[in-house]
Design a protein around this motif. Sequence first.
Motif, PDB file in Angstrom:
ATOM      1  N   ARG A 125       6.317 167.970 -44.794  1.00 31.39           N
ATOM      2  CA  ARG A 125       6.605 167.081 -45.924  1.00 31.39           C
ATOM      3  C   ARG A 125       5.442 167.064 -46.912  1.00 31.39           C
ATOM      4  N   VAL A 126       4.207 167.115 -46.409  1.00 32.76           N
ATOM      5  CA  VAL A 126       3.040 167.194 -47.296  1.00 32.76           C
ATOM      6  C   VAL A 126       3.083 168.503 -48.077  1.00 32.76           C
ATOM      7  N   ASP A 127       3.387 169.602 -47.394  1.00 31.70           N
ATOM      8  CA  ASP A 127       3.501 170.899 -48.074  1.00 31.70           C
ATOM      9  C   ASP A 127       4.579 170.854 -49.162  1.00 31.70           C
ATOM     10  N   ALA A 128       5.717 170.252 -48.848  1.00 28.68           N
ATOM     11  CA  ALA A 128       6.802 170.151 -49.830  1.00 28.68           C
ATOM     12  C   ALA A 128       6.351 169.318 -51.032  1.00 28.68           C
ATOM     13  N   PHE A 129       5.654 168.219 -50.772  1.00 30.73           N
ATOM     14  CA  PHE A 129       5.145 167.402 -51.872  1.00 30.73           C
ATOM     15  C   PHE A 129       4.207 168.224 -52.751  1.00 30.73           C
ATOM     16  N   LEU A 130       3.296 168.972 -52.133  1.00 27.83           N
ATOM     17  CA  LEU A 130       2.336 169.764 -52.903  1.00 27.83           C
ATOM     18  C   LEU A 130       3.033 170.845 -53.726  1.00 27.83           C
ATOM     19  N   ARG A 131       4.080 171.453 -53.179  1.00 26.37           N
ATOM     20  CA  ARG A 131       4.844 172.443 -53.951  1.00 26.37           C
ATOM     21  C   ARG A 131       5.484 171.785 -55.178  1.00 26.37           C
ATOM     22  N   ASP A 132       6.093 170.627 -54.963  1.00 22.02           N
ATOM     23  CA  ASP A 132       6.722 169.907 -56.075  1.00 22.02           C
ATOM     24  C   ASP A 132       5.678 169.460 -57.097  1.00 22.02           C
ATOM     25  N   PHE A 133       4.539 168.995 -56.604  1.00 16.64           N
ATOM     26  CA  PHE A 133       3.481 168.540 -57.507  1.00 16.64           C
ATOM     27  C   PHE A 133       2.933 169.711 -58.321  1.00 16.64           C
ATOM     28  N   ARG A 134       2.845 170.867 -57.702  1.00 17.82           N
ATOM     29  CA  ARG A 134       2.381 172.058 -58.421  1.00 17.82           C
ATOM     30  C   ARG A 134       3.323 172.378 -59.579  1.00 17.82           C
ATOM     31  N   ARG A 135       4.624 172.261 -59.344  1.00 17.89           N
ATOM     32  CA  ARG A 135       5.586 172.473 -60.428  1.00 17.89           C
ATOM     33  C   ARG A 135       5.370 171.460 -61.551  1.00 17.89           C
ATOM     34  N   GLU A 136       5.077 170.227 -61.178  1.00 22.11           N
ATOM     35  CA  GLU A 136       4.806 169.173 -62.163  1.00 22.11           C
ATOM     36  C   GLU A 136       3.576 169.530 -63.000  1.00 22.11           C
ATOM     37  N   VAL A 137       2.544 170.026 -62.341  1.00 20.73           N
ATOM     38  CA  VAL A 137       1.309 170.397 -63.032  1.00 20.73           C
ATOM     39  C   VAL A 137       1.549 171.552 -64.000  1.00 20.73           C
ATOM     40  N   MET A 138       2.496 172.405 -63.700  1.00 21.80           N
ATOM     41  CA  MET A 138       2.773 173.573 -64.541  1.00 21.80           C
ATOM     42  C   MET A 138       3.612 173.230 -65.785  1.00 21.80           C
ATOM     43  N   ARG A 139       4.101 172.007 -65.861  1.00 20.23           N
ATOM     44  CA  ARG A 139       4.854 171.601 -67.056  1.00 20.23           C
ATOM     45  C   ARG A 139       3.973 171.750 -68.295  1.00 20.23           C
ATOM     46  N   PRO A 140       4.545 172.169 -69.414  1.00 23.05           N
ATOM     47  CA  PRO A 140       3.755 172.320 -70.637  1.00 23.05           C
ATOM     48  C   PRO A 140       3.099 171.019 -71.108  1.00 23.05           C
ATOM     49  N   THR A 141       3.720 169.882 -70.840  1.00 23.19           N
ATOM     50  CA  THR A 141       3.166 168.610 -71.319  1.00 23.19           C
ATOM     51  C   THR A 141       2.183 167.973 -70.338  1.00 23.19           C
ATOM     52  N   PHE A 142       1.961 168.603 -69.188  1.00 23.15           N
ATOM     53  CA  PHE A 142       1.080 167.997 -68.188  1.00 23.15           C
ATOM     54  C   PHE A 142      -0.337 167.824 -68.724  1.00 23.15           C
ATOM     55  N   ALA A 143      -0.843 168.790 -69.481  1.00 24.24           N
ATOM     56  CA  ALA A 143      -2.202 168.691 -70.023  1.00 24.24           C
ATOM     57  C   ALA A 143      -2.341 167.450 -70.902  1.00 24.24           C
ATOM     58  N   GLU A 144      -1.333 167.179 -71.709  1.00 19.72           N
ATOM     59  CA  GLU A 144      -1.358 165.986 -72.554  1.00 19.72           C
ATOM     60  C   GLU A 144      -1.364 164.721 -71.693  1.00 19.72           C
ATOM     61  N   ASP A 145      -0.524 164.714 -70.665  1.00 18.10           N
ATOM     62  CA  ASP A 145      -0.478 163.563 -69.757  1.00 18.10           C
ATOM     63  C   ASP A 145      -1.828 163.364 -69.079  1.00 18.10           C
ATOM     64  N   LEU A 146      -2.475 164.458 -68.724  1.00 19.34           N
ATOM     65  CA  LEU A 146      -3.765 164.390 -68.047  1.00 19.34           C
ATOM     66  C   LEU A 146      -4.839 163.807 -68.968  1.00 19.34           C
ATOM     67  N   VAL A 147      -4.819 164.182 -70.222  1.00 23.05           N
ATOM     68  CA  VAL A 147      -5.775 163.627 -71.188  1.00 23.05           C
ATOM     69  C   VAL A 147      -5.573 162.119 -71.314  1.00 23.05           C
ATOM     70  N   GLU A 148      -4.324 161.682 -71.400  1.00 21.87           N
ATOM     71  CA  GLU A 148      -4.031 160.249 -71.473  1.00 21.87           C
ATOM     72  C   GLU A 148      -4.507 159.532 -70.210  1.00 21.87           C
ATOM     73  N   HIS A 149      -4.267 160.151 -69.069  1.00 18.98           N
ATOM     74  CA  HIS A 149      -4.690 159.569 -67.797  1.00 18.98           C
ATOM     75  C   HIS A 149      -6.217 159.453 -67.759  1.00 18.98           C
ATOM     76  N   GLY A 150      -6.899 160.499 -68.207  1.00 19.80           N
ATOM     77  CA  GLY A 150      -8.362 160.491 -68.236  1.00 19.80           C
ATOM     78  C   GLY A 150      -8.899 159.402 -69.144  1.00 19.80           C
ATOM     79  N   ALA A 151      -8.258 159.203 -70.283  1.00 16.80           N
ATOM     80  CA  ALA A 151      -8.687 158.146 -71.198  1.00 16.80           C
ATOM     81  C   ALA A 151      -8.519 156.773 -70.555  1.00 16.80           C
ATOM     82  N   ALA A 152      -7.410 156.589 -69.837  1.00 15.19           N
ATOM     83  CA  ALA A 152      -7.182 155.310 -69.151  1.00 15.19           C
ATOM     84  C   ALA A 152      -8.231 155.091 -68.061  1.00 15.19           C
TER      85      ALA A 152
END
Length: 106
Positions: free
Chosen positions: A53-80
């Motif tokens: 289940r941890v492996d499955a979560f990490l696979r899904d999370f990796r797909r999330e990280v590969m989204r084109p808008t993830f970098a923008e979300d990460l910048v917002e998260h970093g600012a917060a």
Amino acid sequence: LEAVIDEPLYDQLRTKEQLGYSVSCGSRWTDGVVGFGICVTSKEAHPDYVAGRVDAFLRDFRREVMRPTFAEDLVEHGAALALRRGEKHRSPRELADHGWEGIVDG
């Protein structure tokens, strides 16, 4: 990484799947090597199932990280997070955690 993955990890494995009674992640610095771990404590689920289940979560999370808008979300998260760094500690536990971070990080 910890700041970005902690909430989705807990939400998926603890809240939605109710996999264990404790789900957490964390980073560490040991002899100049950075490490990252995920811990799931369960008295019901077999360790192999938990690992899957941890492996499955990490696979899904990796797909999330590969989204084109993830970098923008990460910048917002970093600012917060930067804003939170300026906040006063709300409890003795938060103060202690902050102190230990300083010790571990050098």
